[in-house]
Scaffold this active site. Structure first.
Site, PDB file in Angstrom:
ATOM      1  N   PHE A 195      -9.603   8.394   8.660  1.00  0.00           N
ATOM      2  CA  PHE A 195      -9.642   8.597   7.223  1.00  0.00           C
ATOM      3  C   PHE A 195     -10.748   7.735   6.637  1.00  0.00           C
ATOM      4  CE2 PHE A 195      -6.673   5.213   8.204  1.00  0.00           C
ATOM      5  CZ  PHE A 195      -6.910   4.231   7.262  1.00  0.00           C
TER       6      PHE A 195
ATOM      7  N   ASP B 279      -6.446  -5.591   2.755  1.00  0.00           N
ATOM      8  CA  ASP B 279      -7.577  -5.198   1.922  1.00  0.00           C
ATOM      9  C   ASP B 279      -8.749  -5.018   2.869  1.00  0.00           C
ATOM     10  OD1 ASP B 279      -8.122  -4.600  -0.865  1.00  0.00           O
ATOM     11  OD2 ASP B 279      -9.715  -6.086  -0.695  1.00  0.00           O
TER      12      ASP B 279
ATOM     13  N   SER C 146       0.858  -1.182   0.000  1.00  0.00           N
ATOM     14  CA  SER C 146       0.000   0.000   0.000  1.00  0.00           C
ATOM     15  C   SER C 146       0.891   1.228   0.000  1.00  0.00           C
ATOM     16  CB  SER C 146      -0.905   0.011   1.232  1.00  0.00           C
ATOM     17  OG  SER C 146      -1.588   1.244   1.353  1.00  0.00           O
TER      18      SER C 146
ATOM     19  N   TYR D  11     -14.106   6.326   5.608  1.00  0.00           N
ATOM     20  CA  TYR D  11     -15.479   6.481   6.078  1.00  0.00           C
ATOM     21  C   TYR D  11     -15.572   6.721   7.585  1.00  0.00           C
ATOM     22  CZ  TYR D  11     -16.560   4.492   1.494  1.00  0.00           C
ATOM     23  OH  TYR D  11     -16.648   4.259   0.133  1.00  0.00           O
ATOM     24  N   ASP D  12     -14.455   6.903   8.251  1.00  0.00           N
ATOM     25  CA  ASP D  12     -14.461   7.071   9.709  1.00  0.00           C
ATOM     26  C   ASP D  12     -15.453   8.128  10.207  1.00  0.00           C
ATOM     27  OD1 ASP D  12     -12.598   5.088   9.904  1.00  0.00           O
ATOM     28  OD2 ASP D  12     -10.946   6.369  10.558  1.00  0.00           O
TER      29      ASP D  12
ATOM     30  N   LYS E 251      -8.701   3.826  18.992  1.00  0.00           N
ATOM     31  CA  LYS E 251      -8.989   3.201  17.707  1.00  0.00           C
ATOM     32  C   LYS E 251      -8.122   1.967  17.494  1.00  0.00           C
ATOM     33  CE  LYS E 251      -9.342   4.150  12.765  1.00  0.00           C
ATOM     34  NZ  LYS E 251      -9.069   5.115  11.659  1.00  0.00           N
TER      35      LYS E 251
END
Length: 225
Positions: free
Chosen positions: A173, A70, A9, A175-176, A196
């Site tokens: 970041f 993923d 990534s 859809y948080d 988190k």
């Protein structure tokens, strides 16, 4: 001595999260982009298949062990969408994979996140009850020792919540800001990194991956002599 592992990534925030979560195992993550490795194709319909393809691609290009994550958002009312298409749920004119500069990449990623969130809110506009907006963050981690490793390590994490009708919080970041976590009384974007990293889908998957790394890769993480 730390084991260098390529993260399949170029997401700086994902690198920070996973780097902190896997540090206790003696793993040093480096992004594939820092090694000049292009992003892999993700043609599959499941998180598992895409993560495995990305891990093998990064290992083949680097000659190092590789880890792929993923992950995405699965909304029950949308039949599991956006699912594996979470990162590019909304279409943008620019192609993230072809952006080289880190600052430009992160700016484009922020635009993509905003567009994805707007599309999700539109898709759920006629669903008003919290129960009708149930969703899960899903993470699949795959680690391989080499491109042709016959024994990939696979770990899953699922973090349930509900989609809000508007963004809350400035952290995280993706859809948080829209993901309300009832058990914590906050959106994922309102949580500090310590909280988190203790509860998220990525944290759950990383904890399982740590157990597997210790059991199956101990000879790499703790070499003798």
């Amino acid at each position: 001595m730390r084991l260098k592992v390529v993260l399949a990534s170029n997401n700086a925030k994902k690198l920070k999260e996973l780097g902190a979560l896997l540090a206790p195992a003696g793993v040093e993550l480096v992004t594939q982009g820092s090694l000049g490795i292009a992003e892999a194709e993700e043609p599959h319909h499941t998180f598992l298949e895409n993560a495995l393809a990305k891990a093998r691609h990064a290992a083949a290009a680097s000659g190092l062990p590789a880890l792929a994550d993923d992950s995405g958002l699965c909304v029950d009312a949308l039949g599991g969408a956006p699912g594996v298409y979470s990162a590019h749920y909304a279409e943008l004119a620019a192609d993230l994979a072809n952006v080289v500069a880190v600052d430009d990449r992160e700016a484009l990623r922020a635009r993509q996140d905003a567009a994805n969130n707007a599309k999700l809110l539109t898709a759920l506009a006629d669903r008003h009850e919290p129960a009708a907006r149930s969703a899960r963050f899903v993470c699949t981690l795959v680690a391989v020792r080499s491109a042709d490793d016959p024994e990939p390590l696979v770990a899953f994490g699922r973090w349930p919540g509900q989609i809000l009708t508007g963004a809350r919080g400035a952290g995280g970041f993706g859809y948080d800001p829209l993901m309300w976590i009832p058990a914590l009384g906050a959106s994922a974007a309102e949580l500090d990194s310590a909280v988190k990293n203790a509860h998220s889908h990525r944290a759950l998957a990383a904890a399982e991956m740590l157990r597997q790394l210790d059991a199956a890769w101990s000879h790499l993480l703790h070499p003798r002599g």
